[in-house]
Design a protein around this motif. Structure first.
Motif, PDB file in Angstrom:
ATOM      1  N   LEU A   1      14.166 -21.525  29.469  1.00 14.81           N
ATOM      2  CA  LEU A   1      14.561 -20.316  28.750  1.00 14.81           C
ATOM      3  C   LEU A   1      15.949 -19.822  29.157  1.00 14.81           C
ATOM      4  O   LEU A   1      16.353 -18.729  28.770  1.00 14.81           O
ATOM      5  N   THR A   2      16.682 -20.622  29.910  1.00 13.04           N
ATOM      6  CA  THR A   2      17.954 -20.162  30.447  1.00 13.04           C
ATOM      7  C   THR A   2      19.017 -19.941  29.373  1.00 13.04           C
ATOM      8  O   THR A   2      19.962 -19.186  29.600  1.00 13.04           O
ATOM      9  N   ALA A   3      18.886 -20.559  28.210  1.00 11.91           N
ATOM     10  CA  ALA A   3      19.864 -20.379  27.125  1.00 11.91           C
ATOM     11  C   ALA A   3      19.369 -19.397  26.060  1.00 11.91           C
ATOM     12  O   ALA A   3      19.974 -19.277  24.996  1.00 11.91           O
ATOM     13  N   VAL A   4      18.280 -18.699  26.340  1.00 12.21           N
ATOM     14  CA  VAL A   4      17.757 -17.700  25.398  1.00 12.21           C
ATOM     15  C   VAL A   4      18.563 -16.420  25.566  1.00 12.21           C
ATOM     16  O   VAL A   4      18.685 -15.891  26.673  1.00 12.21           O
ATOM     17  N   SER A   5      19.110 -15.917  24.457  1.00 14.73           N
ATOM     18  CA  SER A   5      19.924 -14.701  24.506  1.00 14.73           C
ATOM     19  C   SER A   5      19.119 -13.439  24.181  1.00 14.73           C
ATOM     20  O   SER A   5      19.550 -12.332  24.487  1.00 14.73           O
ATOM     21  N   PHE A   6      17.944 -13.616  23.563  1.00 12.13           N
ATOM     22  CA  PHE A   6      17.093 -12.475  23.200  1.00 12.13           C
ATOM     23  C   PHE A   6      15.671 -12.977  23.065  1.00 12.13           C
ATOM     24  O   PHE A   6      15.426 -14.031  22.469  1.00 12.13           O
ATOM     25  N   LEU A   7      14.735 -12.231  23.622  1.00 11.69           N
ATOM     26  CA  LEU A   7      13.313 -12.587  23.552  1.00 11.69           C
ATOM     27  C   LEU A   7      12.549 -11.309  23.250  1.00 11.69           C
ATOM     28  O   LEU A   7      12.548 -10.377  24.057  1.00 11.69           O
ATOM     29  N   ASP A   8      11.913 -11.260  22.064  1.00 12.81           N
ATOM     30  CA  ASP A   8      11.147 -10.057  21.728  1.00 12.81           C
ATOM     31  C   ASP A   8       9.666 -10.294  21.983  1.00 12.81           C
ATOM     32  O   ASP A   8       9.266 -11.315  22.549  1.00 12.81           O
ATOM     33  N   SER A   9       8.849  -9.347  21.584  1.00  8.16           N
ATOM     34  CA  SER A   9       7.410  -9.430  21.861  1.00  8.16           C
ATOM     35  C   SER A   9       6.765 -10.642  21.193  1.00  8.16           C
ATOM     36  O   SER A   9       5.806 -11.197  21.736  1.00  8.16           O
TER      37      SER A   9
END
Length: 115
Positions: free
Chosen positions: A50-58
């Motif tokens: 998940l290191t390149a994830v810029s936004f994570l919602d519910s």
């Protein structure tokens, strides 16, 4: 919907590595989940980077919860590679996600899983 924009796969030793990037939210979480499940069904172990994830919602958190639950039920080891800091790590910590699954580094996580 094609998911190549948000998810790619590779092998790290015995583990199937899932690499997520960009924004993971209600608009794409379902399709990403289907792509992941199709790929990890027979995996002995799973790494979700998940290191390149810029936004994570519910919706993204729920997706990870379902995948972790399924793998736990089947006795398959999993690690979530979240780095030392970043949006995914922060969101998962705010949601009180299982931090025993967190890893800071993909190589170390793969080694922990026998890769």
């Amino acid at each position: 919907m094609t998911t190549d924009r948000w998810v790619t796969f590779s092998r790290r030793g015995a583990a199937e590595a899932v690499h997520l990037k960009g924004e993971i939210d209600l608009a794409n979480a379902h399709d990403i989940g289907r792509a992941i499940v199709a790929r990890i069904t027979l995996a002995e172990a799973v790494l979700i980077d998940l290191t390149a994830v810029s936004f994570l919602d519910s919706a993204g958190v729920r997706l990870l919860d379902v995948i972790v639950g399924e793998l736990d039920q089947r006795g398959k080891p999993i690690r979530l590679v979240v780095g030392e800091r970043g949006p995914a790590r922060m969101t998962l910590q705010l949601c009180a996600f299982r931090n025993d699954l967190f890893a800071a580094d993909l190589d170390r996580a793969a080694a922990e899983l026998g890769g």
